[in-house]
Design a protein around this motif. Sequence first.
Motif, mmCIF file in Angstrom:
data_model
loop_
_atom_site.group_PDB
_atom_site.id
_atom_site.type_symbol
_atom_site.label_atom_id
_atom_site.label_comp_id
_atom_site.label_asym_id
_atom_site.label_seq_id
_atom_site.Cartn_x
_atom_site.Cartn_y
_atom_site.Cartn_z
ATOM 1 N N ALA A 32 -69.894 -21.448 68.307
ATOM 2 C CA ALA A 32 -71.203 -22.074 68.899
ATOM 3 C C ALA A 32 -71.338 -23.645 69.038
ATOM 4 N N VAL A 33 -70.429 -24.390 68.242
ATOM 5 C CA VAL A 33 -70.421 -25.859 68.653
ATOM 6 C C VAL A 33 -69.327 -26.239 69.504
ATOM 7 N N GLY A 34 -68.841 -25.306 70.160
ATOM 8 C CA GLY A 34 -68.146 -25.564 71.591
ATOM 9 C C GLY A 34 -66.605 -25.732 71.227
ATOM 10 N N LEU A 35 -66.220 -25.447 70.208
ATOM 11 C CA LEU A 35 -64.657 -25.513 69.957
ATOM 12 C C LEU A 35 -63.936 -24.452 70.366
ATOM 13 N N GLY A 36 -62.785 -24.211 70.516
ATOM 14 C CA GLY A 36 -61.648 -23.344 70.951
ATOM 15 C C GLY A 36 -61.336 -22.120 69.955
ATOM 16 N N TRP A 37 -60.550 -21.340 70.459
ATOM 17 C CA TRP A 37 -60.180 -20.031 69.661
ATOM 18 C C TRP A 37 -59.453 -20.197 68.145
ATOM 19 N N LEU A 38 -58.436 -21.552 68.377
ATOM 20 C CA LEU A 38 -57.676 -21.849 67.297
ATOM 21 C C LEU A 38 -58.558 -22.278 66.009
ATOM 22 N N PRO A 39 -59.311 -23.456 66.254
ATOM 23 C CA PRO A 39 -60.184 -23.940 65.399
ATOM 24 C C PRO A 39 -61.411 -22.569 64.743
ATOM 25 N N ALA A 40 -61.631 -21.800 65.669
ATOM 26 C CA ALA A 40 -62.337 -20.715 65.164
ATOM 27 C C ALA A 40 -61.928 -19.837 64.206
ATOM 28 N N VAL A 41 -60.729 -19.410 64.504
ATOM 29 C CA VAL A 41 -59.852 -18.667 63.510
ATOM 30 C C VAL A 41 -59.487 -19.489 62.195
ATOM 31 N N LEU A 42 -59.227 -20.690 62.333
ATOM 32 C CA LEU A 42 -58.829 -21.552 61.202
ATOM 33 C C LEU A 42 -60.061 -21.768 60.387
ATOM 34 N N LEU A 43 -61.271 -22.186 60.874
ATOM 35 C CA LEU A 43 -62.481 -22.415 60.064
ATOM 36 C C LEU A 43 -63.123 -21.045 59.691
ATOM 37 N N GLY A 44 -63.118 -20.029 60.360
ATOM 38 C CA GLY A 44 -63.431 -18.765 59.616
ATOM 39 C C GLY A 44 -62.532 -18.596 58.413
ATOM 40 N N THR A 45 -61.227 -18.865 58.451
ATOM 41 C CA THR A 45 -60.463 -18.610 57.207
ATOM 42 C C THR A 45 -60.908 -19.305 56.071
ATOM 43 N N ILE A 46 -61.150 -20.787 56.587
ATOM 44 C CA ILE A 46 -61.453 -21.673 55.558
ATOM 45 C C ILE A 46 -62.742 -21.296 54.758
ATOM 46 N N THR A 47 -63.855 -20.928 55.777
ATOM 47 C CA THR A 47 -65.073 -20.344 55.140
ATOM 48 C C THR A 47 -64.893 -19.379 54.113
ATOM 49 N N ALA A 48 -64.024 -18.312 54.384
ATOM 50 C CA ALA A 48 -63.829 -17.264 53.497
ATOM 51 C C ALA A 48 -63.227 -17.579 52.448
ATOM 52 N N VAL A 49 -62.396 -18.561 52.318
ATOM 53 C CA VAL A 49 -61.392 -18.794 51.105
ATOM 54 C C VAL A 49 -61.544 -20.096 50.395
ATOM 55 N N GLY A 50 -62.290 -20.937 51.219
ATOM 56 C CA GLY A 50 -62.617 -22.386 50.687
ATOM 57 C C GLY A 50 -63.250 -22.341 49.201
ATOM 58 N N GLY A 51 -64.218 -21.792 49.025
ATOM 59 C CA GLY A 51 -65.055 -21.714 47.876
ATOM 60 C C GLY A 51 -64.178 -20.894 46.971
ATOM 61 N N GLY A 52 -63.637 -19.805 47.003
ATOM 62 C CA GLY A 52 -62.616 -19.099 46.085
ATOM 63 C C GLY A 52 -61.622 -19.990 45.497
ATOM 64 N N ALA A 53 -61.080 -20.896 46.311
ATOM 65 C CA ALA A 53 -59.899 -21.858 45.905
ATOM 66 C C ALA A 53 -60.403 -22.809 45.077
ATOM 67 N N VAL A 54 -61.631 -23.295 45.466
ATOM 68 C CA VAL A 54 -62.123 -24.495 44.323
ATOM 69 C C VAL A 54 -62.453 -23.882 43.201
ATOM 70 N N ARG A 55 -63.092 -22.644 43.244
ATOM 71 C CA ARG A 55 -63.560 -21.798 41.948
ATOM 72 C C ARG A 55 -62.290 -21.522 41.171
ATOM 73 N N ASP A 56 -61.184 -21.054 41.571
ATOM 74 C CA ASP A 56 -60.098 -20.861 41.127
ATOM 75 C C ASP A 56 -59.427 -22.022 40.315
ATOM 76 N N LEU A 57 -59.449 -23.259 40.980
ATOM 77 C CA LEU A 57 -58.791 -24.478 40.499
ATOM 78 C C LEU A 57 -59.915 -24.807 39.046
ATOM 79 N N LEU A 58 -61.090 -24.568 39.292
ATOM 80 C CA LEU A 58 -62.184 -25.107 38.170
ATOM 81 C C LEU A 58 -61.997 -24.251 36.962
#
Length: 224
Positions: A123-149
């Motif tokens: 939606a902000v105009g980036l391409g397919w590779l950033p979309a897949v990468l940031l979709g993955t980060i969205t899904a796993v980022g919070g859980g990764a920080v949680r696990d570290l805590l």
Amino acid sequence: MPVSGLLSPENVSEATRALDLSGVFANGMLGGVLARERDLDLFGFLVIGVVSGLGGGIIRDTLLQHGTPVALTDYTYLTVAVAGTLLSFLYDVSRHTSGRAFNLLDATALSVWGVAGAQKTLAVGLGWLPAVLLGTITAVGGGAVRDLLLGEMPRVLGGRTLYATVAALAGAVMVVCSRLGAPVVGILAGVVTGTLLRLASLSWGWRLPTHRDWRPRGARGGGG
């Protein structure tokens, strides 16, 4: 409603927001389940639940550099994360929920965020590779920080059934369908595909190869 109405940017944006919030609630609740296992107090529950629910989206929005992260401007996000966490605090979700239902919640939340993150990136105009990468980060980022805590190795680093791979696939399906002019279909197909893959990996123990057990074909037993 005509198909053109379903494909309007406003409807796609609303669908993405609904997915985002459902993922926030589910991961807030999952964070609360882990906090209960560690016998944390109410403050501990809230910290783990809110980080689990909002962390991935905040990382995504920060990397997008498209304004302040939505979790800090739309109070609905924090409210939903706290609601999911408090549900786990007041009600022992893991004890009173079947293993299958709990796995379904986990699989759906992972896929929902893979799709939502990919859609927001497109939606902000980036391409397919950033979309897949940031979709993955969205899904796993919070859980990764949680696990570290919690003093654990983040699940995203491997050694368990398919996790980040599921989010990446869900986001990729969303991207492909968007390129074909069917973003709404992509939302549904991405969530369903990711959820099914996650459930299958949990049922049959699917995981990516590690450096310890991977060998080229024919290498076992000296060839043959």
